[in-house]
Scaffold this motif. Structure first.
Motif, short mmCIF file in Angstrom:
data_model
loop_
_atom_site.label_atom_id
_atom_site.label_comp_id
_atom_site.label_asym_id
_atom_site.label_seq_id
_atom_site.Cartn_x
_atom_site.Cartn_y
_atom_site.Cartn_z
N TYR A 168 3.47 37.93 20.08
CA TYR A 168 4.49 38.76 20.74
C TYR A 168 3.79 39.86 21.52
O TYR A 168 3.10 40.71 20.96
N TRP A 170 4.09 42.55 25.29
CA TRP A 170 5.11 43.31 26.01
C TRP A 170 5.89 42.44 26.98
O TRP A 170 7.06 42.72 27.27
N ASP A 173 9.18 41.41 25.56
CA ASP A 173 10.06 42.49 25.13
C ASP A 173 11.08 42.79 26.23
O ASP A 173 10.72 43.33 27.28
N LYS A 174 12.33 42.46 25.99
CA LYS A 174 13.37 42.61 27.01
C LYS A 174 13.53 44.06 27.45
O LYS A 174 13.83 44.33 28.63
N ASP A 175 13.35 45.01 26.54
CA ASP A 175 13.50 46.42 26.91
C ASP A 175 12.45 46.85 27.94
O ASP A 175 12.68 47.77 28.72
N ASP A 216 4.19 39.20 15.65
CA ASP A 216 3.68 40.51 16.05
C ASP A 216 2.22 40.61 15.61
O ASP A 216 1.93 40.52 14.41
N VAL A 223 8.98 38.16 15.38
CA VAL A 223 9.86 39.00 16.20
C VAL A 223 10.69 38.09 17.09
O VAL A 223 10.17 37.15 17.70
N VAL A 225 12.47 36.72 20.28
CA VAL A 225 12.22 36.79 21.72
C VAL A 225 13.56 36.69 22.44
O VAL A 225 14.30 35.74 22.26
#
Length: 353
Positions: A168, A170, A173-175, A216, A223, A225
């Motif tokens: 996992y 960045w 990472d949707k944010d 992670d 985590v 996705v």
């Protein structure tokens, strides 16, 4: 010839390439750097000979520095909008990474600022500088293929495949990213289509997440996705040409395979990053007889991204340079792809005035 003093924002892996590209042009000097990672800021600052007072944890201070002529931004997607906003506010020219913004709402807010006070800028759609793509554009525009009826564009990589057990990062990472493969690779496909054929009129799309969880690397925990691993869509351009697009980071055997096939009434072109200095041209050699030739790209099509940025900073507007509005239009198409996939319907695009 003037040397431009550059403020570099973002000191991760891609920054090394940008530093090298600037050095190749011999008219850039990096005089200030910015990064949220204090260690990277210190190490890169020392390597580049940047004084401690010009190493900024806050990129806004770097952008406002009167001793910085222009900005080069190489950052994750979640700060693209804030950096462009600060450049517009300071009247500071920029070369900013793609995608233009994380989500379309940010692009709309930037457009309002830009229309009140335009600032020269360039968005990092670097594949406009692949010689084979530039030559394909020249041949299409000169009518060498006759009327272009259809085309296909794909951009395939393999680093996200299950076989690689990719952790996992960045980019998942949707944010931070807004989207996955779509914004990372799909934005290049969209830009190539606009570069070659003009504006999108409508499209129908599908997004998929093949690997729903990744480990992670810090905690070892799995985590979820929430971004796409794969995107495909069909589109109709305002020229009435129709296109098929696909992109994946799970295509085993594909390192960095970005390519286009163009089908016209008088022939077909194939161009790819796998052979950037040549393209394949299929056309009628005699009545009823087709010939397939591998064509060398002429030197005039070998233009560099940072060479064009210099021309922009010198006050000119090079043909084909990806500017603010190219970034905005690209983000608008990305948003249409997201809506089409979510709502399972075709989506029409607004057209420039």
């Amino acid at each position: 010839m003037r040397t431009y003093r550059i403020g570099l924002i973002g000191l991760g892996g891609m920054a090394h390439s940008h530093i090298r590209w600037m050095a190749d042009e011999r008219r850039y000097k990096v005089v200030a750097v910015s990064d949220v990672d204090e260690r990277a800021l210190a190490e890169k600052g020392e390597q580049l000979g940047i004084k401690p007072g010009k190493r900024y944890p806050d990129f806004v201070r770097l952008i406002e520095d009167p001793e910085v002529d222009a900005i080069v931004s190489v950052t994750p997607n979640n700060v693209h909008s804030d950096i462009l906003r600060a450049c517009l506010a300071a009247g500071k020219p920029y070369l900013a990474e793609k995608p233009f913004t994380r989500v379309f709402e940010e692009a709309e807010q930037l457009l309002e600022l830009y229309e009140r006070g335009p600032v020269p800028g360039m968005v990092g759609f670097s594949y406009r500088y692949t010689p084979a793509f530039r030559y394909a554009r020249e041949l299409v525009r000169e009518g060498k293929l006759g009327t272009v009826r259809s085309f296909s564009i794909q951009y395939l990589q393999s680093w996200g495949a299950v076989l690689n057990d990719t952790p996992y990062l960045w980019r998942f990472d949707k944010d931070i990213t807004g989207t996955g493969t779509l914004g990372d690779l799909g934005s290049h496909m969209i830009d190539l289509a606009r570069f070659l054929f003009g504006e999108f009129q409508e499209l129908s799309a599908q997004l998929r997440t093949f690997v729903p969880e990744r480990r992670d690397p810090a905690t070892g925990e799995m985590v979820k996705v929430e971004v796409d691993d794969f995107v495909s869509f069909q589109a109709r351009m305002t020229s009435d040409a129709v296109g098929i697009f696909q992109s994946s980071r799970n295509a085993i055997g594909s390192g960095n395979q970005h390519e286009v096939s163009v089908y016209g009434d008088l022939g077909t072109l194939h161009a790819s990053t796998l052979n950037p200095d040549q393209l394949v041209w299929i056309r009628e050699e005699a009545p009823g007889q087709l010939a397939k030739a591998v064509i060398d790209v002429p030197e005039r099509c070998k233009v560099s991204q940072y060479g064009d940025f210099l021309t922009l900073l010198d006050g000119l507007a090079p043909d084909g340079l990806p500017d603010f509005m190219d970034g905005y239009r690209n983000q608008e198409v990305l948003d249409a792809v997201i809506r089409s996939s979510a709502e399972k319907r075709s989506v029409a695009l607004s057209q420039p005035n």
